[in-house]
Design a protein around this motif. Structure first.
Motif, mmCIF file in Angstrom:
data_model
loop_
_atom_site.group_PDB
_atom_site.id
_atom_site.type_symbol
_atom_site.label_atom_id
_atom_site.label_comp_id
_atom_site.label_asym_id
_atom_site.label_seq_id
_atom_site.Cartn_x
_atom_site.Cartn_y
_atom_site.Cartn_z
ATOM 1 N N SER A 1 0.868 -1.179 0.000
ATOM 2 C CA SER A 1 0.000 0.000 0.000
ATOM 3 C C SER A 1 0.900 1.223 0.000
ATOM 4 N N SER A 2 0.295 2.362 -0.264
ATOM 5 C CA SER A 2 1.068 3.596 -0.205
ATOM 6 C C SER A 2 0.298 4.634 0.583
ATOM 7 N N THR A 3 1.043 5.495 1.230
ATOM 8 C CA THR A 3 0.424 6.626 1.905
ATOM 9 C C THR A 3 -0.024 7.612 0.829
ATOM 10 N N ALA A 4 -0.778 8.623 1.232
ATOM 11 C CA ALA A 4 -1.282 9.607 0.281
ATOM 12 C C ALA A 4 -0.129 10.249 -0.486
ATOM 13 N N GLY A 5 -0.249 10.247 -1.789
ATOM 14 C CA GLY A 5 0.778 10.845 -2.638
ATOM 15 C C GLY A 5 0.191 11.301 -3.955
ATOM 16 N N LEU A 6 0.875 12.210 -4.606
ATOM 17 C CA LEU A 6 0.429 12.717 -5.898
ATOM 18 C C LEU A 6 0.793 11.734 -7.009
ATOM 19 N N ASP B 1 -2.237 -0.552 -24.247
ATOM 20 C CA ASP B 1 -3.008 -1.767 -24.492
ATOM 21 C C ASP B 1 -4.090 -2.008 -23.431
ATOM 22 N N GLY B 2 -4.774 -0.950 -23.043
ATOM 23 C CA GLY B 2 -5.858 -1.066 -22.066
ATOM 24 C C GLY B 2 -5.411 -1.100 -20.616
ATOM 25 N N LYS B 3 -4.113 -1.008 -20.382
ATOM 26 C CA LYS B 3 -3.576 -1.016 -19.012
ATOM 27 C C LYS B 3 -3.073 0.380 -18.680
ATOM 28 N N VAL B 4 -3.260 0.789 -17.442
ATOM 29 C CA VAL B 4 -2.798 2.088 -16.965
ATOM 30 C C VAL B 4 -1.668 1.843 -15.976
ATOM 31 N N LEU B 5 -0.533 2.440 -16.235
ATOM 32 C CA LEU B 5 0.629 2.336 -15.352
ATOM 33 C C LEU B 5 0.912 3.724 -14.809
ATOM 34 N N PHE B 6 1.209 3.821 -13.508
ATOM 35 C CA PHE B 6 1.453 5.130 -12.911
ATOM 36 C C PHE B 6 2.274 4.984 -11.638
ATOM 37 N N PHE B 7 2.785 6.104 -11.176
ATOM 38 C CA PHE B 7 3.556 6.192 -9.941
ATOM 39 C C PHE B 7 2.872 7.194 -9.026
ATOM 40 N N THR B 8 3.152 7.102 -7.724
ATOM 41 C CA THR B 8 2.715 8.135 -6.783
ATOM 42 C C THR B 8 3.907 8.544 -5.921
ATOM 43 N N THR B 9 3.802 9.722 -5.328
ATOM 44 C CA THR B 9 4.859 10.200 -4.445
ATOM 45 C C THR B 9 4.693 9.668 -3.027
ATOM 46 N N CYS C 1 6.818 -10.138 -7.394
ATOM 47 C CA CYS C 1 6.688 -9.956 -8.843
ATOM 48 C C CYS C 1 7.010 -8.532 -9.280
ATOM 49 N N GLN C 2 7.041 -7.600 -8.338
ATOM 50 C CA GLN C 2 7.273 -6.188 -8.662
ATOM 51 C C GLN C 2 8.679 -5.990 -9.196
ATOM 52 N N GLY C 3 8.791 -5.506 -10.440
ATOM 53 C CA GLY C 3 10.091 -5.286 -11.053
ATOM 54 C C GLY C 3 10.445 -3.819 -11.192
ATOM 55 N N VAL C 4 9.425 -2.968 -11.236
ATOM 56 C CA VAL C 4 9.652 -1.528 -11.380
ATOM 57 C C VAL C 4 9.213 -0.866 -10.086
ATOM 58 N N ALA C 5 10.173 -0.384 -9.322
ATOM 59 C CA ALA C 5 9.893 0.184 -7.996
ATOM 60 C C ALA C 5 8.905 1.345 -8.075
ATOM 61 N N GLY C 6 7.883 1.267 -7.238
ATOM 62 C CA GLY C 6 6.940 2.370 -7.097
ATOM 63 C C GLY C 6 5.824 2.441 -8.116
ATOM 64 N N ARG C 7 5.816 1.552 -9.097
ATOM 65 C CA ARG C 7 4.784 1.630 -10.140
ATOM 66 C C ARG C 7 3.569 0.773 -9.777
ATOM 67 N N VAL D 1 -3.615 10.510 -3.653
ATOM 68 C CA VAL D 1 -4.373 9.268 -3.589
ATOM 69 C C VAL D 1 -3.667 8.302 -2.649
ATOM 70 N N VAL D 2 -4.449 7.436 -2.045
ATOM 71 C CA VAL D 2 -3.940 6.332 -1.236
ATOM 72 C C VAL D 2 -4.222 5.076 -2.045
ATOM 73 N N ILE D 3 -3.247 4.182 -2.141
ATOM 74 C CA ILE D 3 -3.373 2.975 -2.963
ATOM 75 C C ILE D 3 -3.228 1.722 -2.106
ATOM 76 N N MET D 4 -4.036 0.707 -2.400
ATOM 77 C CA MET D 4 -3.872 -0.632 -1.833
ATOM 78 C C MET D 4 -3.725 -1.590 -2.998
#
Length: 114
Positions: free
Chosen positions: A28-33, A41-49, A58-64, A91-94
């Motif tokens: 999970s991540s704390t609130a970040g921008l 291809d129909g998938k959304v990839l993003f990062f937060t602060t 399985c995570q290969g790209v840190a923070g994505r 946003v907060v992510i789980m």
């Protein structure tokens, strides 16, 4: 008595499987921008602060994070993500604990705009 024991055993097994299948290995991540949003291809990839907890193996790209925008759930999350980004809201992510939507990126279980 035998019926009571069988019923108790069934409840125990059902409860245990719920606990085991929970988000025990998800991050999970704390609130970040939001930044660096990519749609491919129909998938959304993003990062937060936001600060993130330990990611699944399985995570290969840190923070994505990844969202499948081909589903109704994914479209709703993508809409909320774009709204938060446009408004400059954090946003907060789980995560789900798996990389089902993009092979090296944890999928989003839910997100919140606090």
């Amino acid at each position: 008595m035998k019926s009571f024991l069988l019923k108790t055993l069934r409840i125990f097994v059902a409860s245990s499987s719920i606990l085991i299948s929970s988000n025990a290995y998800s991050s999970s991540s704390t609130a970040g921008l939001i930044y660096n949003v990519t749609v491919w291809d129909g998938k959304v990839l993003f990062f937060t602060t936001g600060t993130r907890t330990a990611a699944p193996s399985c995570q290969g790209v840190a923070g994505r994070w990844a969202i499948d925008a081909t589903t109704a759930k994914g479209q709703a999350m993508f809409s909320a993500l774009l709204t938060a980004s446009a408004m400059g809201k954090p946003v907060v992510i789980m995560g789900t604990g798996s990389c089902a939507d993009w092979g090296d990126t944890e999928s989003v279980q839910w997100l919140q705009i606090p």
